[in-house]
Design an enzyme around this catalytic site. Structure first.
Site, mmCIF file in Angstrom:
data_model
loop_
_atom_site.group_PDB
_atom_site.id
_atom_site.type_symbol
_atom_site.label_atom_id
_atom_site.label_comp_id
_atom_site.label_asym_id
_atom_site.label_seq_id
_atom_site.Cartn_x
_atom_site.Cartn_y
_atom_site.Cartn_z
ATOM 1 N N ARG A 34 -0.538 2.059 12.964
ATOM 2 C CA ARG A 34 -1.084 0.820 12.414
ATOM 3 C C ARG A 34 -0.965 0.697 10.903
ATOM 4 N NH1 ARG A 34 -7.542 1.029 12.625
ATOM 5 N NH2 ARG A 34 -7.890 3.020 11.662
ATOM 6 N N HIS A 35 -0.198 1.562 10.275
ATOM 7 C CA HIS A 35 -0.046 1.472 8.828
ATOM 8 C C HIS A 35 1.365 1.047 8.445
ATOM 9 C CE1 HIS A 35 -3.789 3.865 8.654
ATOM 10 N NE2 HIS A 35 -3.960 3.179 7.551
ATOM 11 N N SER A 88 -12.141 -6.115 6.243
ATOM 12 C CA SER A 88 -13.223 -5.460 5.567
ATOM 13 C C SER A 88 -13.612 -6.387 4.431
ATOM 14 C CB SER A 88 -12.701 -4.119 5.063
ATOM 15 O OG SER A 88 -13.739 -3.404 4.516
ATOM 16 N N ARG A 126 -1.297 -6.708 12.022
ATOM 17 C CA ARG A 126 -2.292 -6.002 12.811
ATOM 18 C C ARG A 126 -3.006 -6.951 13.774
ATOM 19 N NH1 ARG A 126 -6.292 -1.647 9.964
ATOM 20 N NH2 ARG A 126 -4.467 -0.675 9.047
ATOM 21 N N ARG A 149 0.864 -1.191 0.000
ATOM 22 C CA ARG A 149 0.000 0.000 0.000
ATOM 23 C C ARG A 149 0.891 1.229 0.000
ATOM 24 N NH1 ARG A 149 -5.042 -2.115 2.354
ATOM 25 N NH2 ARG A 149 -5.248 -3.910 0.994
ATOM 26 N N GLU A 155 0.472 4.153 0.876
ATOM 27 C CA GLU A 155 -0.166 5.203 1.662
ATOM 28 C C GLU A 155 0.895 5.926 2.462
ATOM 29 O OE1 GLU A 155 -4.049 4.119 3.760
ATOM 30 O OE2 GLU A 155 -3.306 2.222 2.996
ATOM 31 N N GLU A 164 -10.369 -1.871 13.231
ATOM 32 C CA GLU A 164 -10.791 -2.687 12.105
ATOM 33 C C GLU A 164 -9.644 -3.585 11.644
ATOM 34 O OE1 GLU A 164 -10.769 -1.056 8.156
ATOM 35 O OE2 GLU A 164 -10.420 -3.188 7.965
#
Lengths: 322, 531
Positions: B311-312, B457, B505, B303, B305, B454
């Site tokens: 948490r990333h 998903s 996670r 990712r 991001e 979360e």
């Protein structure tokens, strides 16, 4: 003196009339019609429209009388003053089983549990698998006859394993259980390592309720109001306490004393608190059968046990006792 | 005149300088002589020592192991050093955790993974004074081979994992020497957060740890974390295999961005460019269309991001599930939640020592869950949040603080750290999410939460090409870009659904840690590409 003729200023011009106004019919042309109507009335004949109106009125009056009779009939069957229009609803809901007739009055859930926020009202009960709450199982099956109840059983991670009959103690899964919003009430039983049974409902507005007796009182109020007579209400409460403190947890001596008291109470009434079946009967019956001391008792206690069993509410509890 | 004067001056200066230099030289010569004398003395001492060292072939730095010979020596593991082994002469290989010399004795703590044992070298008929000195000077973290007698101890050794025995060393050889200066001390790295500050003792900050990951990973806490992580992976595989799932491998270099298109890494691919897979979604779904029925895969996910949060990560291990179902997507939810519950149960029953070890440094409440897993609907969650005073629209997505708050509310009522939230609003989900048949505002999609965060998903996917096209147009997605995706459903596709979780996670939340970098062995984030 004759006047000279003038040609029309606007010969055949079509005038666009505004459409936003009411249209009226020509007064001049109607005049002739009204004359004829007067003529008919003078003749003494009845207009067919009026006759039709009269017939309709008669019909409505007839229906009203019928309704009045029906309501009077209902009023005779409903003796409790708290009864409201839910009666018809609940009777249609509970039509599957006639055994719930004892609870003639159901209250509106909104009034009992607070306003609906669009979510399922979920009652969470944490119980220790070492002491299955029989009374609550009985009350659960009664609740199911009155409301659309979503029943679920979970095992908490603090408990390593639970016998299979405890997992199925709330009966088979409802066919609609995939859609939680279709239910009026949630009944979530969690087998958990708790020292004392506890119930959680609205975590913000209510503290947890502890103890099987107190939770039973809460659940019973969803089924029927407590007796309005304070003396009878106190009597019910006393019997519930006796059941849990002396029948279930008490010594052999205490239990014998309770059995004697049961015998004398049942001597002059079919149920523990007079003519009506109540929470007192449920609690005493469950605590009694938990001990397995249903056999050696007085005749009227035996008779009472029989009538309890005949009601058919105690099926789920009895399954667990086996 | 002036010139002469000047000359005279410089001469004088030179003279002065040379005088100084001379003095200096003399001094240095003296120093050197002294040094030489000292060295000679030392050498002599050493020689004399060596001469009368009766135990000189009982210790030393052994030659580099180059597989010169194959010894049939059985090495005992530290964890097996129990009172049953008392009075046996054993060999073992371990790291020197600490050493402490005390007169004629030297105490060592020998460590092997998360286990350690106390060892003792004492001057006696087996060990000489020089051997004790040698043992005391072995640098921390060096690897040694030790022959020793196992002895029972009177008092339990509280500081070691093997509390009932100690080793009396008879031979000690250094196999691999560690540099004397360590970038971080292991004791500091396992110290609980609060303790260090209170007592003024050192703790190691996150970046130092990650820069020296090899040493940091040797700590008992790291050992426990990654053993538990391996357990999660193993349990995931075992449970799904038992349920009839097939493990698949999917490509990580892909031609088009799988989800949306943002947050994707571009890599050069010969004369054009390619992307790193953000999720194996498309390939999982293609396997379903190819009649594999139930599949899962474990692999890296990328990712791009640029978010530096706890948490990333930019690369993590994805555990992905996809399955065809018969009539209702709750079949998928039930499968996934049951897998998670089996993992939690396996960890609870088989990894208690690891959990306790991590708890010593990072205390947290034990992870609680329900079986079967609690499932709530989105509208219920909204009602709970509104009841708690949060103002939110019907079709708003949950913000991170609201997620946490909801987690707390659910925990308070149901006492579970793991639950499913079902029936999300359609507008906050990706275009391939199946709309709810009864209410067009909602969708057949779900999120799963651990400790209010979360972790998964998922949704029932649209398996009808026509509806998929409609949904894509509604989301204003260029149909050309997702043509191959839509086309894969044109030749008959079973109804299916799935989801994916991040291994790091899950481990972090299960253990109640506060940073995902602790559960990633060599974490990648926007600011870290090494080690």
């Amino acid at each position: 003196m004759s006047m000279y003729q003038v040609k029309p200023v606007s010969p055949d011009i079509k005038i666009d009339l505004p459409t936003c106004m009411y249209k009226l019919s020509n007064i001049h042309t109607r005049q002739e019609n009204s004359c004829s109507l007067d003529h008919v009335l003078q003749n003494g004949d009845v207009d067919p429209a009026v006759r039709a109106l009269e017939a309709r009125q008669d019909e409505i009056m007839r229906k009203l009388y019928e309704l009045k009779a029906a309501v009077e009939g209902l009023a005779k069957t409903v003796t409790t003053p708290d009864a409201d229009l839910d009666v018809t609803v609940s009777s249609s809901l509970s039509s599957q089983s006639s055994s719930c007739d004892i609870f003639k009055a159901t209250k509106n859930l909104d009034a009992l549990l607070g306003k609906d926020l669009g979510a399922l009202r979920d009652i969470v009960i944490n119980a220790n698998p070492a002491q299955p709450p029989l009374t609550l199982l009985v009350l659960h099956s009664l609740l199911c006859q009155h409301y659309r109840v979503l029943s679920t059983v979970h095992v908490h991670s603090s408990v390593s394993s639970v016998p299979p009959q405890l997992l199925s103690c709330l009966g088979p899964k409802h066919a609609d259980s995939y859609a939680r919003h279709m239910f009026q009430l949630g009944f979530t039983l969690i087998w958990k390592d708790v020292p004392k049974l506890e119930m959680k409902f609205s975590i913000r507005n209510m503290c947890p309720i502890e103890g099987e007796a107190n939770v039973a009182r809460f659940l019973f109020k969803l089924l029927a109001p407590y007796p309005s007579d304070a003396a009878v209400a106190t009597l019910v409460d006393t019997w519930v306490d006796i059941a849990f403190y002396q029948l279930a947890d008490g010594s052999a001596k205490e239990r014998a004393a309770v059995l004697q008291a049961l015998g004398s109470a049942l001597g002059h009434a079919p149920w523990l608190c007079g003519p009506e079946f109540s929470l007192a009967d449920i609690a005493c019956y469950c605590c009694l059968s938990q001990n397995g001391s249903t056999s050696a008792t007085a005749a009227n206690v035996q008779r009472w046990i029989k009538s309890c069993e005949n009601l058919g509410h105690f099926g789920p509890a009895k399954l667990l006792l086996k | 005149m002036t010139k002469e004067e000047a000359n005279g001056a410089t001469e004088e200066e030179q003279q002065a300088q040379s005088k100084k230099a001379l003095k200096k030289q003399q001094k240095e010569a003296e120093k050197a002589a002294k040094k030489a004398e000292k060295q000679a003395k030392l050498a002599a001492e050493q020689q004399s020592a060596e001469e009368d060292d009766f135990a000189k072939d009982r210790y030393g730095v052994s030659a580099m192991v180059q597989s010169q010979q194959k010894l049939d020596r059985a090495l005992v593991r530290v964890e097996d050093l129990t009172p049953q082994k008392v009075d046996q002469l054993i060999w073992l290989r371990a790291r020197v955790h600490t050493s402490r010399a005390k007169g004629k004795q030297c105490f060592l703590v020998l460590r092997q993974q998360q286990f350690n044992v106390q060892a003792l070298v004492a001057v006696g008929d087996r060990a000489s004074k020089q051997m004790v000195k040698f043992a005391a000077n072995i640098t921390k973290e060096s690897i040694v081979d030790v022959e020793a007698m196992v002895r029972k101890v009177e008092q339990k050794i509280e500081s070691c994992s093997q509390q009932d025995v100690e080793l009396h060393i008879e031979r000690i050889f250094v196999i691999s020497q560690a540099e004397p200066r360590l970038p971080l001390q292991l004791e500091d790295a396992v110290r609980p957060d609060g303790d260090g500050e209170e007592e003024g003792r050192a703790t190691v900050n996150q970046d130092t740890r990650l820069d020296n990951r090899v040493i940091d990973l040797r700590t008992t806490t790291s050992q426990a974390i990654f053993r538990l992580q391996s357990g999660v992976c193993q349990l995931f595989r075992d449970t799904l295999t038992k349920k009839g799932f097939v493990e698949i491998q999917t490509p990580k270099i892909i031609s088009a961005a799988s989800e949306g298109g943002a947050n994707v890494f571009t890599v050069s691919y010969f004369k054009s460019s390619a992307y790193l897979a953000q999720s194996p979604q498309l390939y999982k779904q293609m396997c379903i269309c190819a009649d594999f029925d139930k599949v899962f895969c474990v692999g890296p996910v990328f990712r791009a991001e640029d978010s530096n949060t706890h948490r990333h990560l930019t690369e993590f291990v994805g555990l992905d599930i996809e399955m065809a179902f018969n009539y209702h997507y709750h079949e998928v939810i039930d499968s996934i939640t049951d897998t998670m519950v089996q993992i939690f149960k396996g960890l609870r029953d088989n990894f208690q020592t690891e959990i306790q070890t991590v708890n010593k440094q990072f205390p947290s409440e034990p992870f609680k869950f329900l079986e079967p897993t609690l499932r709530l609907e989105y509208t219920e969650a909204l009602a709970m949040l509104r009841d708690a005073g949060v103002e939110m629209g019907d079709e708003d997505d949950l913000s991170t603080p609201n997620e946490k708050l909801l987690g707390r509310l659910v925990k308070e009522k149901y006492d579970t750290d793991f639950y499913v939230l079902d029936k999300y609003p359609l507008s906050v989900r990706p275009f391939y999410t199946m709309p709810d048949p009864n209410n067009p505002k909602y969708s057949n999609s779900y999120d799963m939460f651990m400790r209010g965060e979360e972790i998964l998903s998922g949704a029932q996917r649209v398996h009808d090409p026509q509806l998929l096209t409609e949904r894509a147009l509604h989301h204003q997605i260029d149909l050309e870009k997702i043509k191959s995706y839509i086309d894969s459903f044109r030749y008959g596709a079973p109804p299916h659904g799935g989801g994916g979780i991040g291994l790091e996670r899950v481990c972090m939340l299960y253990l109640g840690l506060h940073n995902v970098r602790q559960t990633s062995m060599f974490p990648r984030d926007p600011k870290r590409l090494t080690p």
